[in-house]
Design a protein around this motif. Structure first.
Motif, PDB file in Angstrom:
ATOM      1  N   SER A 108      -6.829  12.693  -2.436  1.00 52.60           N
ATOM      2  CA  SER A 108      -6.332  12.027  -1.007  1.00 52.60           C
ATOM      3  C   SER A 108      -6.801  10.632  -0.801  1.00 52.60           C
ATOM      4  O   SER A 108      -7.867  10.502  -1.476  1.00 52.60           O
ATOM      5  N   ILE A 109      -6.234   9.977  -0.152  1.00 52.80           N
ATOM      6  CA  ILE A 109      -6.822   8.811   0.217  1.00 52.80           C
ATOM      7  C   ILE A 109      -8.413   8.771   1.010  1.00 52.80           C
ATOM      8  O   ILE A 109      -9.279   8.222   0.418  1.00 52.80           O
TER       9      ILE A 109
ATOM     10  N   ALA B 272       0.723  -1.185   0.011  1.00 52.89           N
ATOM     11  CA  ALA B 272      -0.143  -0.011  -0.044  1.00 52.89           C
ATOM     12  C   ALA B 272       0.855   1.343  -0.041  1.00 52.89           C
ATOM     13  O   ALA B 272       0.657   2.154  -0.781  1.00 52.89           O
ATOM     14  N   SER B 273       2.126   1.257   0.773  1.00 53.61           N
ATOM     15  CA  SER B 273       2.925   2.374   0.789  1.00 53.61           C
ATOM     16  C   SER B 273       3.431   2.476  -0.498  1.00 53.61           C
ATOM     17  O   SER B 273       3.613   3.585  -0.969  1.00 53.61           O
TER      18      SER B 273
ATOM     19  N   TRP C 156      -5.081  -0.380  -6.874  1.00 52.04           N
ATOM     20  CA  TRP C 156      -4.792   0.161  -5.516  1.00 52.04           C
ATOM     21  C   TRP C 156      -6.284   0.728  -4.699  1.00 52.04           C
ATOM     22  O   TRP C 156      -6.773   0.358  -3.747  1.00 52.04           O
TER      23      TRP C 156
ATOM     24  N   ASN D 295       2.215   1.612  -3.277  1.00 50.64           N
ATOM     25  CA  ASN D 295       1.329   2.172  -4.237  1.00 50.64           C
ATOM     26  C   ASN D 295       0.993   3.727  -3.984  1.00 50.64           C
ATOM     27  O   ASN D 295       0.790   4.364  -5.176  1.00 50.64           O
ATOM     28  N   GLN D 296       0.995   4.070  -2.909  1.00 50.42           N
ATOM     29  CA  GLN D 296       0.740   5.469  -2.585  1.00 50.42           C
ATOM     30  C   GLN D 296       1.973   6.346  -3.011  1.00 50.42           C
ATOM     31  O   GLN D 296       1.632   7.263  -3.735  1.00 50.42           O
TER      32      GLN D 296
ATOM     33  N   LEU E 276      -1.721  12.639  -6.259  1.00 45.11           N
ATOM     34  CA  LEU E 276      -1.962  13.308  -4.851  1.00 45.11           C
ATOM     35  C   LEU E 276      -1.944  14.630  -5.008  1.00 45.11           C
ATOM     36  O   LEU E 276      -2.285  15.302  -3.971  1.00 45.11           O
TER      37      LEU E 276
ATOM     38  N   ALA F 120       1.477   6.624  -6.866  1.00 48.14           N
ATOM     39  CA  ALA F 120       0.440   7.823  -6.920  1.00 48.14           C
ATOM     40  C   ALA F 120       0.933   9.026  -6.828  1.00 48.14           C
ATOM     41  O   ALA F 120       0.657  10.141  -7.666  1.00 48.14           O
ATOM     42  N   GLN F 121       1.663   9.369  -5.951  1.00 48.39           N
ATOM     43  CA  GLN F 121       2.480  10.598  -5.500  1.00 48.39           C
ATOM     44  C   GLN F 121       3.420  11.106  -6.747  1.00 48.39           C
ATOM     45  O   GLN F 121       3.270  12.266  -7.118  1.00 48.39           O
TER      46      GLN F 121
ATOM     47  N   TYR G  15      -9.992   8.883  -2.542  1.00 47.55           N
ATOM     48  CA  TYR G  15      -9.834   7.372  -3.052  1.00 47.55           C
ATOM     49  C   TYR G  15     -10.868   6.485  -2.527  1.00 47.55           C
ATOM     50  O   TYR G  15     -11.401   5.576  -3.013  1.00 47.55           O
TER      51      TYR G  15
END
Length: 103
Positions: free
Chosen positions: A37-38, A20-21, A99, A23-24, A33, A27-28, A47
């Motif tokens: 945001s999530i 997950a980190s 994700w 994937n974040q 982002l 995205a960044q 998201y």
């Protein structure tokens, strides 16, 4: 045996958190982002809101990949989402969409 099951469960959780980190971070790096945001609306929807809207929709992944690639407006209000192709690779878009839908 019980200790082994606990160890496997913890390891699985850590791998999921690590993915997950990653994937974040993708995205960044891809610029997503800046507008999303999530868990809260920025310029575009959160998201988690996207995942909730498309929960159970078997066609969601393909629809969202196209939307991210080509851009569009109207689904979440008047603010248009710019096209993200070709600057974001197709496989990265697919990873990010998967994700998001898994949230």
């Amino acid at each position: 045996m019980k200790a082994l099951l606990v160890t496997v469960a913890v390891a699985g959780s850590l791998m999921t958190a690590g993915q997950a980190s990653a994937n974040q971070a993708l995205a960044q790096k891809s610029g997503c982002l800046a507008c999303h945001s999530i868990d809260k609306k920025v310029l575009g929807p959160s998201y988690k809101d996207v995942a909730a809207k498309y929960k159970g929709d078997k066609t969601a992944e393909a629809k969202l990949i196209e939307k991210v690639k080509k851009g569009g407006s109207g689904t979440w209000g008047p603010m248009p989402m710019p096209a993200n192709s070709p600057q974001v690779k197709d496989e990265d878009i697919k990873t990010i969409v998967q994700w998001i839908l898994a949230m």
